[in-house]
Enzyme design. Structure first.
Site, mmCIF file in Angstrom:
data_model
loop_
_atom_site.group_PDB
_atom_site.id
_atom_site.type_symbol
_atom_site.label_atom_id
_atom_site.label_comp_id
_atom_site.label_asym_id
_atom_site.label_seq_id
_atom_site.Cartn_x
_atom_site.Cartn_y
_atom_site.Cartn_z
ATOM 1 N N ASP A 55 -5.199 -0.119 -2.101
ATOM 2 C CA ASP A 55 -6.351 -1.054 -3.040
ATOM 3 C C ASP A 55 -7.599 -1.438 -2.373
ATOM 4 O O ASP A 55 -7.611 -1.232 -1.125
ATOM 5 C CB ASP A 55 -5.640 -2.377 -3.430
ATOM 6 N N LYS A 58 -6.923 7.294 10.196
ATOM 7 C CA LYS A 58 -8.542 7.162 10.464
ATOM 8 C C LYS A 58 -8.607 7.241 12.001
ATOM 9 O O LYS A 58 -8.639 5.848 12.491
ATOM 10 C CB LYS A 58 -9.065 6.045 9.887
ATOM 11 N N ASP A 94 -5.421 2.375 10.340
ATOM 12 C CA ASP A 94 -6.963 2.251 10.945
ATOM 13 C C ASP A 94 -6.945 1.648 12.159
ATOM 14 O O ASP A 94 -6.957 2.539 12.924
ATOM 15 C CB ASP A 94 -7.293 1.211 9.783
ATOM 16 N N THR A 95 -6.984 0.510 12.400
ATOM 17 C CA THR A 95 -7.036 -0.028 13.912
ATOM 18 C C THR A 95 -5.755 0.218 14.629
ATOM 19 O O THR A 95 -5.544 0.310 15.566
ATOM 20 C CB THR A 95 -7.239 -1.521 14.024
ATOM 21 N N GLY A 96 -4.544 0.620 13.956
ATOM 22 C CA GLY A 96 -3.295 0.535 14.213
ATOM 23 C C GLY A 96 -2.399 -0.495 14.307
ATOM 24 O O GLY A 96 -1.328 -0.518 14.611
ATOM 25 N N GLY A 139 0.777 -1.406 -0.081
ATOM 26 C CA GLY A 139 -0.018 -0.111 -0.123
ATOM 27 C C GLY A 139 0.772 1.197 -0.088
ATOM 28 O O GLY A 139 0.370 2.253 -0.330
ATOM 29 N N ASP A 181 0.343 3.520 4.180
ATOM 30 C CA ASP A 181 -0.399 4.213 3.437
ATOM 31 C C ASP A 181 -1.582 4.768 4.498
ATOM 32 O O ASP A 181 -1.812 6.073 4.471
ATOM 33 C CB ASP A 181 -0.962 3.411 2.470
ATOM 34 N N ARG A 188 -4.897 0.822 -7.188
ATOM 35 C CA ARG A 188 -3.631 1.003 -6.883
ATOM 36 C C ARG A 188 -3.146 2.081 -7.685
ATOM 37 O O ARG A 188 -2.054 2.888 -7.245
ATOM 38 C CB ARG A 188 -2.789 -0.040 -6.562
HETATM 39 P P1 IMP Z 1 -4.705 -1.445 10.175
HETATM 40 O O1 IMP Z 1 -3.529 -2.206 10.534
HETATM 41 O O2 IMP Z 1 -6.106 -1.735 11.071
HETATM 42 O O3 IMP Z 1 -4.273 0.090 10.886
HETATM 43 O O4 IMP Z 1 -4.964 -1.029 8.934
HETATM 44 C C1 IMP Z 1 -3.976 -0.649 8.057
HETATM 45 C C2 IMP Z 1 -3.786 -1.281 6.679
HETATM 46 O O5 IMP Z 1 -5.136 -1.599 6.429
HETATM 47 C C3 IMP Z 1 -3.215 -0.451 5.751
HETATM 48 O O6 IMP Z 1 -2.203 -0.549 5.583
HETATM 49 C C4 IMP Z 1 -4.240 -0.689 4.498
HETATM 50 O O7 IMP Z 1 -3.432 -1.455 3.795
HETATM 51 C C5 IMP Z 1 -5.495 -1.240 4.980
HETATM 52 N N1 IMP Z 1 -6.440 -0.456 5.242
HETATM 53 C C6 IMP Z 1 -7.120 0.321 6.019
HETATM 54 N N2 IMP Z 1 -8.021 1.115 5.732
HETATM 55 C C7 IMP Z 1 -8.203 0.934 4.403
HETATM 56 C C8 IMP Z 1 -9.294 1.663 3.345
HETATM 57 O O8 IMP Z 1 -9.704 2.417 3.735
HETATM 58 N N3 IMP Z 1 -8.854 1.200 2.069
HETATM 59 C C9 IMP Z 1 -7.747 0.290 1.777
HETATM 60 N N4 IMP Z 1 -7.224 -0.306 2.501
HETATM 61 C C10 IMP Z 1 -7.228 -0.065 3.799
HETATM 62 MG MG MG Z 2 -1.395 -1.719 3.842
#
Ligand code: IMP
Ligand code: MG
Length: 173
Positions: free
Chosen positions: A158, A130, A102-104, A40, A99, A164
């Site tokens: 993506d 986010k 989200d949850t971290g 990403g 990129d 992408r």
């Molecule tokens: P986390 O581990 O939940 O913080 O998610 C982070 C990863 O989830 C990022 O590297 C993205 O690849 C993917 N991701 C989170 N939100 C989105 C979104 O809105 N669109 C596409 N990929 C996302």
């Molecule tokens: Mg990712």
């Protein structure tokens, strides 16, 4: 096939990346390694690296590959390492880049991994944040844009491996 509803245009992204590079170059002294999370962050890292050069920095570039969402729009909560970096990261200053945070979980997992590899000072950077979605603590030092809880794609990001290549970031409805 068309695109997506535009959230951030090519010009908005370019301007923010340039400004972010300025902030980073001011904050991180001397030499450092950019560590991007694949796939990403690849487009963002490519643009950020060149903007950092214009801002006077001379970073090296590495990538880590973590497991992805697959075709799902919500995180499985499990992060796995699919591709590693060379061991000489030990003692280096590093800028970890994703990129989206989200949850971290992804960036926290990668930061832990770099600490296990005995990285020196570590900074974190995400093009998109986010904050409403955060589930684990993951401090981000440099954020491109804070966005609402919407699913986005484009500029390296993506949805089930599509979009992408888009030069802008749009919302997937
Ligand atoms: P986390 O581990 O939940 O913080 O998610 C982070 C990863 O989830 C990022 O590297 C993205 O690849 C993917 N991701 C989170 N939100 C989105 C979104 O809105 N669109 C596409 N990929 C996302
Ligand atoms: Mg990712």
């Amino acid at each position: 096939m068309g695109g997506l509803r535009i959230l951030l245009s090519e010009a908005e992204i370019a301007a923010r990346v340039e400004a972010l590079a300025g902030e980073i170059a001011q904050s991180i002294p001397d030499d450092f390694v950019m560590v991007g999370l694949l796939k990403g962050s690849a487009v963002f890292v490519a643009d950020l690296a060149r903007a950092l050069h214009r801002a006077g920095a001379r970073p090296e570039i590495e990538f880590l590959r973590l497991s992805s969402y697959g075709s799902a729009m919500v995180s499985s909560g499990e992060v796995r390492l699919l591709g590693d970096i060379p061991s000489d990261i030990e003692g280096r200053q590093a800028l970890l880049i994703d990129d989206i945070v989200d949850t971290g979980r992804s960036i926290a997992f990668a930061a832990d991994l770099l600490r296990q590899r005995k990285v020196g000072r570590l900074w974190t950077c995400a093009l998109l944040d986010k904050p409403q979605r955060r589930e684990v603590e993951a401090p981000i030092d440099f954020v491109g844009f804070r966005i609402e809880d919407v699913f986005v794609a484009g500029y390296g990001i993506d949805h089930a491996e599509k979009y992408r290549q888009l030069p802008y970031i749009g919302v997937v409805d």
